[in-house]
Motif scaffolding. Structure first.
Motif, mmCIF file in Angstrom:
data_model
loop_
_atom_site.group_PDB
_atom_site.id
_atom_site.type_symbol
_atom_site.label_atom_id
_atom_site.label_comp_id
_atom_site.label_asym_id
_atom_site.label_seq_id
_atom_site.Cartn_x
_atom_site.Cartn_y
_atom_site.Cartn_z
ATOM 1 N N ILE A 31 0.837 -1.201 0.000
ATOM 2 C CA ILE A 31 0.000 0.000 0.000
ATOM 3 C C ILE A 31 0.868 1.245 0.000
ATOM 4 O O ILE A 31 0.655 2.189 -0.775
ATOM 5 C CB ILE A 31 -0.942 -0.003 1.230
ATOM 6 C CG1 ILE A 31 -1.987 -1.112 1.087
ATOM 7 C CG2 ILE A 31 -1.615 1.350 1.397
ATOM 8 C CD1 ILE A 31 -2.809 -1.331 2.334
ATOM 9 N N SER A 32 1.860 1.238 0.874
ATOM 10 C CA SER A 32 2.756 2.390 0.957
ATOM 11 C C SER A 32 3.515 2.583 -0.353
ATOM 12 O O SER A 32 3.682 3.715 -0.833
ATOM 13 C CB SER A 32 3.736 2.200 2.129
ATOM 14 O OG SER A 32 4.647 3.260 2.198
ATOM 15 N N LYS A 67 1.130 3.958 -3.078
ATOM 16 C CA LYS A 67 0.887 5.380 -2.886
ATOM 17 C C LYS A 67 2.070 6.206 -3.396
ATOM 18 O O LYS A 67 1.897 7.222 -4.065
ATOM 19 C CB LYS A 67 0.644 5.653 -1.396
ATOM 20 C CG LYS A 67 0.311 7.091 -1.082
ATOM 21 C CD LYS A 67 0.005 7.264 0.400
ATOM 22 C CE LYS A 67 -0.359 8.706 0.723
ATOM 23 N NZ LYS A 67 -0.645 8.882 2.170
ATOM 24 N N ILE A 88 2.185 6.269 -7.243
ATOM 25 C CA ILE A 88 1.235 7.219 -7.839
ATOM 26 C C ILE A 88 1.777 8.634 -7.739
ATOM 27 O O ILE A 88 1.716 9.425 -8.696
ATOM 28 C CB ILE A 88 -0.138 7.101 -7.138
ATOM 29 C CG1 ILE A 88 -0.748 5.712 -7.379
ATOM 30 C CG2 ILE A 88 -1.092 8.196 -7.636
ATOM 31 C CD1 ILE A 88 -2.010 5.442 -6.575
ATOM 32 N N GLN A 89 2.315 8.973 -6.547
ATOM 33 C CA GLN A 89 2.798 10.338 -6.317
ATOM 34 C C GLN A 89 4.026 10.668 -7.155
ATOM 35 O O GLN A 89 4.218 11.822 -7.562
ATOM 36 C CB GLN A 89 3.103 10.528 -4.825
ATOM 37 C CG GLN A 89 1.867 10.465 -3.924
ATOM 38 C CD GLN A 89 2.230 10.494 -2.452
ATOM 39 O OE1 GLN A 89 3.394 10.332 -2.088
ATOM 40 N NE2 GLN A 89 1.228 10.694 -1.607
ATOM 41 N N ALA A 111 -6.067 -1.283 -3.821
ATOM 42 C CA ALA A 111 -6.376 0.146 -3.888
ATOM 43 C C ALA A 111 -7.849 0.406 -3.583
ATOM 44 O O ALA A 111 -8.196 1.398 -2.936
ATOM 45 C CB ALA A 111 -6.012 0.684 -5.265
ATOM 46 N N THR A 128 -8.445 0.269 0.248
ATOM 47 C CA THR A 128 -7.682 1.182 1.102
ATOM 48 C C THR A 128 -7.909 2.642 0.763
ATOM 49 O O THR A 128 -7.339 3.519 1.416
ATOM 50 C CB THR A 128 -6.176 0.888 1.001
ATOM 51 O OG1 THR A 128 -5.765 1.020 -0.366
ATOM 52 C CG2 THR A 128 -5.865 -0.505 1.503
ATOM 53 N N LEU A 140 -7.037 4.074 -2.043
ATOM 54 C CA LEU A 140 -6.098 4.543 -3.059
ATOM 55 C C LEU A 140 -6.693 4.480 -4.461
ATOM 56 O O LEU A 140 -6.085 4.975 -5.423
ATOM 57 C CB LEU A 140 -4.810 3.708 -3.013
ATOM 58 C CG LEU A 140 -3.871 3.979 -1.842
ATOM 59 C CD1 LEU A 140 -2.688 3.016 -1.888
ATOM 60 C CD2 LEU A 140 -3.367 5.422 -1.879
ATOM 61 N N PRO A 143 -7.105 8.243 -6.103
ATOM 62 C CA PRO A 143 -5.943 8.842 -6.782
ATOM 63 C C PRO A 143 -5.452 7.993 -7.944
ATOM 64 O O PRO A 143 -4.941 8.526 -8.937
ATOM 65 C CB PRO A 143 -4.885 8.958 -5.679
ATOM 66 C CG PRO A 143 -5.316 8.035 -4.599
ATOM 67 C CD PRO A 143 -6.809 7.978 -4.663
ATOM 68 N N LEU A 144 -5.613 6.664 -7.843
ATOM 69 C CA LEU A 144 -5.183 5.791 -8.939
ATOM 70 C C LEU A 144 -6.041 6.036 -10.180
ATOM 71 O O LEU A 144 -5.522 6.132 -11.314
ATOM 72 C CB LEU A 144 -5.255 4.328 -8.506
ATOM 73 C CG LEU A 144 -4.821 3.304 -9.544
ATOM 74 C CD1 LEU A 144 -3.345 3.488 -9.913
ATOM 75 C CD2 LEU A 144 -5.063 1.874 -9.040
ATOM 76 N N TYR A 199 -5.192 9.296 -11.715
ATOM 77 C CA TYR A 199 -3.883 9.183 -12.378
ATOM 78 C C TYR A 199 -4.059 8.581 -13.783
ATOM 79 O O TYR A 199 -3.486 9.084 -14.765
ATOM 80 C CB TYR A 199 -2.952 8.323 -11.530
ATOM 81 C CG TYR A 199 -1.612 8.049 -12.162
ATOM 82 C CD1 TYR A 199 -0.557 8.954 -12.024
ATOM 83 C CD2 TYR A 199 -1.396 6.884 -12.905
ATOM 84 C CE1 TYR A 199 0.670 8.700 -12.614
ATOM 85 C CE2 TYR A 199 -0.179 6.626 -13.496
ATOM 86 C CZ TYR A 199 0.862 7.535 -13.346
ATOM 87 O OH TYR A 199 2.083 7.287 -13.931
#
Length: 870
Positions: A615-616, A619, A622-623, A668, A671, A673, A676-677, A680
């Motif tokens: 997960i981390s 993230k 994506i960033q 994702a 959680t 995410l 943002p995914l 993106y």
């Protein structure tokens, strides 16, 4: 004289016996006339008494006779001179009047009833003849006295019808000087002295009994008040012995130097001990700091005076008298103040101390010469002290009774408080282990019960079953939470009854009417089963079937749905916490897959260490723009040209390598995410589309979205914002979503899909045929396209069932006016067959594999494969 001494020894023995045994003695009071009376015995007549103060202490027996003209006649007979440093000379003329026929010398005793004289010398003048003097003052050891007695006792000889002049010198430097005299016949003196000793024996015996009794109480109770009382009574007894001379007679006969200061020294110590007893008995330390400081100051002054008396061996009587007076008055005032402020002990002490002070004041008045020295005034201190001792003993007994009463009341209060505390603790324990809403055992009690079962090691395996009520929030919103709680109790009672019907259920509490259903949180409940004759899955299904029967409340028939998550011990966790966590994971998995029952599966655990790390990392990817978009061409079968493509997300991990989308997209979604995914993918996809549109204005790009996106109220505005950013028309975008995503929350999905459709964006149902979507909902959806799942397309030429499904879907879509995309085309035969069936668009490896943006553009413009579709 020998007879008199023997009788005297008997008197001393009897007095000591009374003292040790503490036997009470009948009170006898003798009323005496003034100090010097005219007739001491029937035949002894006192002509006069006169005195002279020698302030320079210069006179002696040889020259005092020349000063007779200065002597003052004491008509009152009160020879009390107060505290003085002077010598006093006393002249007494007596005459013996006997029968004329008797002509012999008679023996008498002259007693000075004051033991505190440092000097007591007598000179007998007769016919100008001086009899040698005798000094009986306490400056000399007691053993030097002719008759061992506490008072100066002079034997004198008188002859019938002759006058005698008795001259006496008395002094007590710094102390009280008094000379109350009496002439006795031997037998009369012994009789009177015996009576007095009986009285003193009773007095000291009573004090001794009080000391023993209260000392015993102190040893057993260890209360400091009794210690101070015992000390006070003991020092009082010593002070009385010093004041009446018996201390010098019995206790320190060979130390006249100490005897000279014993009375003020012991009186000051007695006052100090009385003040300490007062502080402890009244409990000054817990009442008023100012009173405590004042009494501490008095104690310090008393200690200084006592040390000064002992160290200097001077009487310092005036300082002792002033100190004792100040303390006596202070104790009266403080006792009165504290009594008025509610102290019961202070009232007792005030009464006792007042009587004692009266005795002290009378005795001090005698010492100062303000009152005559007689039997009553001379023993006023003992009388006041005896009364005080009795009252204080009564007060201590009352204090004990009061303490017992208070202790009993305190014990009663403590007992009541203990019962209330136990009741409160029981209530707290119950509240800590039960739900306040339903009264069911809560998570804590369930955890404790699971721990007992696991630690007892009597069950090889058990199943923790979590039940979640899916739509109960609608009841709370519609009918209110109070009504919802009532309905929830009815429902939990039904569920508990159903659980008790299972022969393999495990009780959570050892009570007859206890619940076997636990309330975990919100609308999630739990129960525990052993492995029984029926499979656990079948029992879970039968449990859910009970929800087919609605709950009736106030003529309302309410349908409630539920789902179940199951974790097994020990396979899915060795302890209660792990089982609870994994059963929650199973419940979440059932919810995400729209299943009614789900067993825990390790691969679906989003909360293990590896997935948390992923997960981390996702993230961060994506960033930092570490994800890549691949594009797979879609062939328009009618024009046989490439008019669209599907955007597919790819993740090439720097350490783990390629991670398939079906591994990280569900992660994702669960959680958060996924938002943002999705943005993106849209951002990158719209940028790619912008590059194609100048040469192909009708080119369309398909982007996959999640059911979570449909629940995002800002999703529509965010998509429009990205379209505006890249200047891409909405008509060139197709958003693909699975039919399962639509059916997760159909109403919310319909609302969001309607809003997106109004913008001009086309919507497509992806993987059609793999879910359980309702055709009624499908009819209501504003979609323009269906995508037949690749599992039906790949083998349609070999599998008749797949071919029927594809043909049926095509006819249904054509009747509904929907275009159809078939994916998973692996060969030319399938492509031709689909074209013949009227399929609109084809997608698969036979046409082209997914490619990165640069490769796709190169393939689309220059490759031979693409050219044949132009």
């Amino acid at each position: 004289m020998i007879t008199m001494i023997i009788k005297k020894q008997h008197v001393v023995f009897i007095s000591l016996l009374f003292w040790l045994m503490g036997s009470p003695c009948r009170a006898a009071f003798e009323t005496l006339p003034p100090n010097i009376i005219h007739k001491h015995q029937n035949n002894v007549e006192v002509k006069y008494a006169a005195w002279l103060e020698d302030s320079d202490n210069a006179l002696d027996e040889s020259n005092v006779s020349s000063q007779f003209h200065r002597f003052k006649i004491e008509e009152s007979g009160n020879l009390s001179f107060g505290i003085s440093h002077s010598d006093f000379w006393i002249a007494v003329k007596v005459i013996l009047q006997e029968d004329q026929s008797i002509d012999k010398v008679q023996r008498y005793l002259l007693e000075v009833k004051f033991p505190l004289l440092a000097i007591a010398q007598i000179y007998q003048f007769h016919n100008s003849r001086v009899i040698p003097d005798i000094d009986l003052g306490y400056d000399n050891p007691i053993n030097n006295r002719i008759i061992k007695h506490q008072n100066p006792l002079f034997p004198i000889e008188l002859k019938n019808n002759q006058e005698y002049l008795l001259l006496m010198k008395v002094a007590a430097p710094g102390g009280s000087v008094q000379a109350p005299m009496r002439i006795w016949e031997n037998d009369a003196f012994i009789e009177s002295d015996s009576l007095l000793n009986y009285l003193l024996g009773g007095f000291f015996g009573t004090l001794f009994a009080m000391v023993v009794y209260n000392g015993f109480l102190y040893v057993n109770l260890r209360i400091s008040t009794y210690f101070f009382y015992v000390t006070y009574i003991s020092l009082s007894a010593l002070a009385y012995l010093a004041l009446n001379g018996q201390g010098f007679l019995y206790l320190w006969p060979d130390t006249p130097s100490f005897n000279g200061i014993s009375a003020p020294f012991l009186c000051v110590l007695t006052t100090i001990s009385g003040l300490l007893f007062f502080k402890s008995f009244i409990r000054i330390s817990g009442r008023n700091p100012r009173i405590q400081n004042y009494t501490n100051m008095l104690l310090a002054i008393g200690l200084a005076i006592s040390i000064a008396i002992y160290a200097s061996h001077q009487l310092l009587g005036i300082y002792a008298v002033i100190y004792i007076s100040i303390v006596s008055i202070s104790v009266i005032v403080l006792s009165f103040y504290l009594w008025r402020n509610g102290s019961r002990q202070a009232g007792f002490f005030l009464l006792a101390w007042l009587l004692f002070v009266i005795g002290v004041l009378c005795f001090l008045a005698v010492l100062l010469g303000l009152l005559p020295n007689n039997l009553l005034t001379r023993h006023s201190l003992q009388l006041g002290s005896m009364t005080e001792a009795f009252l204080l003993s009564f007060a201590l007994a009352d204090s004990i009774n009061q303490a017992k009463k208070e202790k009993y009341q305190a014990l009663q209060k403590e007992h009541i408080a203990t019962k209330q505390l136990k009741k409160a603790e029981a209530q707290l324990d119950y509240r800590a282990l039960h739900s306040r809403t339903t009264g069911l055992p809560n998570r804590t009690l369930l955890r404790q019960r699971l721990s007992q079962l696991i630690n007892a090691n009597i069950i090889d395996e058990l199943y923790l079953i979590l039940v979640s009520l899916d739509n109960f929030h609608e009841i709370n919103k519609t009918l209110g939470h109070r009504t919802g709680d009532v309905i929830l109790k009815k429902l939990t009672s039904r569920m508990n009854g159903l659980i008790k019907g299972y022969d393999n259920h495990i009780e959570l509490e050892e009570k007859a009417d206890a619940y076997d259903l636990a309330h975990i949180e919100g609308v999630i409940f739990a129960f525990v089963l052993r492995q029984g004759q029926n499979p656990i899955f079948d029992q879970a299904e039968s449990f859910l079937r009970s929800f087919d029967m609605p709950v009736v409340h106030q003529d309302l028939s309410l349908d409630i749905e539920a789902r179940i998550g199951i974790a097994k011990y020990p396979d899915h966790g060795p302890d209660p916490d792990q089982l609870l966590k994994n059963s929650h994971i199973a419940l979440e998995f059932a919810l995400s897959k729209n299943e009614k029952i789900a067993f825990y599966a390790p691969e679906e655990n989003l909360y293990n260490e590896q997935r948390l790390t992923r997960i981390s990392e996702l993230k961060l990817a994506i960033q930092t723009n570490r994800l890549a978009l691949y594009f797979q061409p879609q062939l328009d079968l009618r024009s046989e040209s490439i008019k669209s493509a599907e955007a597919l997300i790819r993740w090439q991990h720097p350490e783990r390598g390629f991670i398939p989308p079906d591994h990280f997209i569900p992660l994702a979604e669960r959680t958060g995410l996924i938002h943002p995914l999705t943005y993106y993918v849209c951002d990158q996809g719209f940028s790619f589309l912008k590059k194609i549109l100048p040469s192909n204005r009708d080119f369309r790009l398909s982007v996959n979205i999640s059911a979570k996106n449909l629940q995002d109220k800002l999703f529509r505005s965010k998509i429009l914002e990205l379209l505006k950013k890249h200047q891409v028309p909405p008509a060139n975008i197709v958003l693909e979503l699975t039919e399962t995503a639509v059916m997760t929350n159909p109403e919310d999905a319909l609302e969001m899909i309607g809003q997106l459709s109004q913008t001009g964006i086309d919507l497509s149902i992806d993987d059609f045929g793999t879910g359980y979507s309702s055709l009624a909902y499908l009819k209501r959806l504003p979609v323009k396209e269906l995508k037949i799942d690749r599992t039906f397309v790949m083998d349609m030429n070999k599998n008749n069932d797949d071919q029927i499904i594809v043909e049926t879907t095509l006819r249904m879509a054509q009747n509904l006016g929907l275009s159809v995309v078939a994916e998973g085309i692996e060969n030319d035969e399938t492509l031709i067959h689909l074209k013949n069936l009227g399929c609109d668009t084809a997608q698969g490896y036979h046409i082209a594999r997914p490619m990165p943006e640069d490769a796709f553009l190169l393939w689309l413009n220059n490759s031979d494969e693409a050219k044949k579709y132009k």
